[in-house]
Scaffold this motif. Sequence first.
Motif, mmCIF file in Angstrom:
data_model
loop_
_atom_site.group_PDB
_atom_site.id
_atom_site.type_symbol
_atom_site.label_atom_id
_atom_site.label_comp_id
_atom_site.label_asym_id
_atom_site.label_seq_id
_atom_site.Cartn_x
_atom_site.Cartn_y
_atom_site.Cartn_z
ATOM 1 N N UNK A 1 0.457 18.524 -10.628
ATOM 2 C CA UNK A 1 1.586 19.441 -10.454
ATOM 3 C C UNK A 1 2.207 19.883 -11.755
ATOM 4 N N UNK A 2 1.907 19.153 -12.836
ATOM 5 C CA UNK A 2 2.422 19.542 -14.149
ATOM 6 C C UNK A 2 3.928 19.372 -14.297
ATOM 7 N N UNK A 3 4.523 18.494 -13.491
ATOM 8 C CA UNK A 3 5.969 18.287 -13.609
ATOM 9 C C UNK A 3 6.275 17.257 -14.688
ATOM 10 N N UNK A 4 7.459 17.366 -15.272
ATOM 11 C CA UNK A 4 7.945 16.323 -16.168
ATOM 12 C C UNK A 4 8.152 15.056 -15.350
ATOM 13 N N UNK A 5 7.769 13.883 -15.899
ATOM 14 C CA UNK A 5 7.937 12.634 -15.142
ATOM 15 C C UNK A 5 9.374 12.435 -14.668
ATOM 16 N N UNK A 6 10.321 12.776 -15.511
ATOM 17 C CA UNK A 6 11.727 12.622 -15.152
ATOM 18 C C UNK A 6 12.055 13.451 -13.903
ATOM 19 N N UNK B 1 0.840 -1.196 0.000
ATOM 20 C CA UNK B 1 0.000 0.000 0.000
ATOM 21 C C UNK B 1 0.880 1.251 0.000
ATOM 22 N N UNK B 2 1.960 1.196 0.788
ATOM 23 C CA UNK B 2 2.858 2.353 0.828
ATOM 24 C C UNK B 2 3.461 2.613 -0.561
ATOM 25 N N UNK B 3 3.942 1.549 -1.191
ATOM 26 C CA UNK B 3 4.528 1.692 -2.526
ATOM 27 C C UNK B 3 3.520 2.262 -3.514
ATOM 28 N N UNK B 4 2.284 1.742 -3.452
ATOM 29 C CA UNK B 4 1.235 2.222 -4.351
ATOM 30 C C UNK B 4 0.949 3.694 -4.096
ATOM 31 N N UNK B 5 0.919 4.054 -2.816
ATOM 32 C CA UNK B 5 0.614 5.447 -2.467
ATOM 33 C C UNK B 5 1.709 6.380 -2.971
ATOM 34 N N UNK B 6 2.962 5.951 -2.825
ATOM 35 C CA UNK B 6 4.060 6.789 -3.317
ATOM 36 C C UNK B 6 3.951 6.943 -4.837
ATOM 37 N N UNK B 7 3.641 5.835 -5.500
ATOM 38 C CA UNK B 7 3.463 5.892 -6.947
ATOM 39 C C UNK B 7 2.344 6.855 -7.317
ATOM 40 N N UNK B 8 1.255 6.788 -6.583
ATOM 41 C CA UNK B 8 0.116 7.675 -6.839
ATOM 42 C C UNK B 8 0.536 9.134 -6.655
ATOM 43 N N UNK B 9 1.364 9.353 -5.633
ATOM 44 C CA UNK B 9 1.874 10.705 -5.393
ATOM 45 C C UNK B 9 2.725 11.171 -6.577
ATOM 46 N N UNK B 10 3.579 10.283 -7.082
ATOM 47 C CA UNK B 10 4.350 10.609 -8.293
ATOM 48 C C UNK B 10 3.405 11.031 -9.404
ATOM 49 N N UNK B 11 2.363 10.236 -9.583
ATOM 50 C CA UNK B 11 1.393 10.516 -10.639
ATOM 51 C C UNK B 11 0.732 11.871 -10.440
ATOM 52 N N UNK B 12 0.444 12.208 -9.194
ATOM 53 C CA UNK B 12 -0.213 13.480 -8.907
ATOM 54 C C UNK B 12 0.730 14.649 -9.170
ATOM 55 N N UNK B 13 2.010 14.459 -8.809
ATOM 56 C CA UNK B 13 2.993 15.512 -9.097
ATOM 57 C C UNK B 13 3.066 15.766 -10.599
ATOM 58 N N UNK B 14 2.955 14.678 -11.363
ATOM 59 C CA UNK B 14 3.092 14.791 -12.810
ATOM 60 C C UNK B 14 1.832 15.384 -13.439
ATOM 61 N N UNK B 15 0.655 14.959 -12.970
ATOM 62 C CA UNK B 15 -0.582 15.432 -13.597
ATOM 63 C C UNK B 15 -1.025 16.765 -13.009
#
Lengths: 315, 497
Positions: A113-118, A97-111
């Motif tokens: 937050x408008x950040x480049x995935x890299x 669940x923690x890993x999934x949540x961190x991944x979701x956070x990455x996704x939120x930063x990208x979508x």
Amino acid sequence: MMNNFNKILKNKPLIVLIATSAAIAFLNTRFLSWSNILTVLRQTSINAIIATGMTFAILIGGIDLSVGSVLGLCGAIAATMVSSGTNVVLAVLTALVLGTAIGYLNGTLITTGGLQPFIATLGTVTLLRGAILVFTQGRPISTGNTPSSEYFSEIGTGFLGPIPIPVYIMILVFIVAYYILNHTRIGRYIYATGSNEEATMYSGIKTARVKRFVYAISGMMAALAGILLTARLGSAQPTSGAGYELDAIAAVVLGGTSMAGGIGTIGGTAIGALIIGVLNNALNLMKVSSYYQDVAKGIVILIAVLLDRKQKSSR
Amino acid sequence: MKKIVVSMQHINKDFSGVKVLKDVSFNIYKGSVMALVGENGAGKSTLMKILTGVYLKTQGEIFLDNESVNFSDTGASQSKGIAIIHQELNLVKDLSIGENIFLGREPVSTGKRIMWNKLHEDAGYWLDKLGLKEDPRELVKNISVGKQQLVEIAKALSIDAKVIIMDEPTGALTPAETDKLFHVISDLKKSGKSIVYISHRLHEIFEICDDVTVLRDGELIGEEEITNLDEDKIIEMMVGRKLSEQYPRIETEQGEEILKVENLSNQFVKDISFSLKKGETLGVAGLMGSERTELMRSIYGIYPAKGSVYLNGEKIKVNSPLDSLRHGIAYVTEDRKANGIITGMNVRENITLSSLELFKGPLGFVSKGKEETSSIEYIEKMSIKTSGTKQMLKFLSGGNQQKVSIAKSLMTNPKILILDEPTRGVDVGAKKEIYDLINKFKSEGMSIIMVSSDIPEVLGISDRIMVMHEGRVSGFLGRDEATQESIMTLAVGKDVI
């Protein structure tokens, strides 16, 4: 029959895998022994699982650099829980669940937050590595000697019949990923988003949602790999997983997935991960110094990708 | 006595067998401004691209100062003194004004070092000439679009251009910046430069041009001195063709009002209000920059907008294409490749993309069997020419790609279908088929909004026409009162100004 044969000929990653294996088998007879094959498969499983998540990220035209740190953190959390006698299932679920949540956070930063995935995942990989060091105080965390830790270590070291458990988990991950990508709506949307995000959005698909899903999957896969690695070693190292994103990306690219997104298969990634696993194993078998191992690996990756590129551009 | 600088004679241009320019002759005179006008697709840009060496002509001759020339690229035309300033400016935003002016021609010392001081001093000289008070070291992204335009002109002057082509130069300028530009143009004239001025804004042409050349459908309609013309005459020259193609419009019974848009406004459009009846086809006409596409995309939920949209009398809120599709409003985009189709996916995957939830199989998986059946049905219904459902979209012709794009929208079962330039880039045969489809949808009770730059098409297909000018509705025309002239008059905003 002829058709199938042609299909195999067109599958450059598979040919590279077969050719490398044949060459190695010729040079070292131990390579094809049953026990060595199982070793290769088990060693491949960690990278293969991360690479599966990475395939999702690269298919939408993104990338996930944070997987190594997610692996390390989730492994450390699982180790701590297990060593304090927490139920194994609970420890594993927490890490996932923690890993999934961190991944979701990455996704939120990208979508959102408008950040480049890299950039976004470059930020999280650094941040999380720091978090691991804080959490572990820079020391390895042993999974301990509780009843849970014995069950836990089975996940990484155990066998079911003749086959190691991580190999089953890897195969299961491949199958589920294959079904998601080829037989579900979200799978279709992943390919569509990677091919032409704007057209996909115009078609009434919430592409931001697709992206968050993809990064959540990638996080979950990294956590799963972290569980396997920690279970196998009996401890979580503060540096574990560092640099794993590179092997995962290499496996995905070797498998023929386009870094631009939209093109690629899980089967390809499986073969890509096996190529890397076989190389690692062979270089060890042949007692090549670890300094030269990376040189050799890098050369093979470049040759394989160049072959693939040639084939694609000649169409 | 007018002295000819450039003379293009009997120019023909084919694009894969399609004639886009037919025996066009075009003159540019020394120290004077030539306007080049025509509808979208009349061939203005193609003609200028041939002059500057972007395209090669199929036939004809070009004379520069009575010498036959044939430019193979823009570098060649530039070195002979012909510069073009594109509508979308070609400046590197992160470089300074000076660096942009001398890009690729930086003054260097013997050691190959760039002489920055000289570069910026020289740049300053040209800026002064144009009365642009900016530091040449300022980054281009920090100055207004109007000033960027002047930087482009400075660049053209610095290469000693004799002929400067300006394509819709005032599109993004404020009235003050436009005035400034016109001053610069008249100064350039006095110093003996020649200008080609491409614009849809007829009042500007009367303000600064000396002569007008009108193109229509790739043919030269005429060259006249501006003093012999008035706006009506130019409009007549621009549109005065017969309805050469057959538009199979059908009469259908129109039902009650289905869609009502009230005071829709955002960064693109202002105070848009209109309504649509069941079974009605509303044509939307306008020139480039009229923001028709932006309006449709605002309705479809791509761009946020203030104002109200009512569907069957009920107010609806559309924040995304998904919302719009759920309300039964589908949009077929004008730019197929950018946002209409996915060229790397196959016909089946494209057609079903907006409606995948219709094809549920066991365990929530997508049933490829059902998808296949349905796709085949649409391929037949719309006579899409493809080798099968597994054919990649990139291998289909433009017309068939367009049909796939329409099929994707149709599969969502819309009540209102918005078609944005549905026949752009498709051949004549496919055009006819698309018109037939529109009529078919209409007779099935669907309401259609069709945006088109092809005025005969708008006249031929629509029950009613809405004309837009610079983000506003400039008028509605009933079927009986609509003519090419009446549409064009509203489209150039003649009455509005």
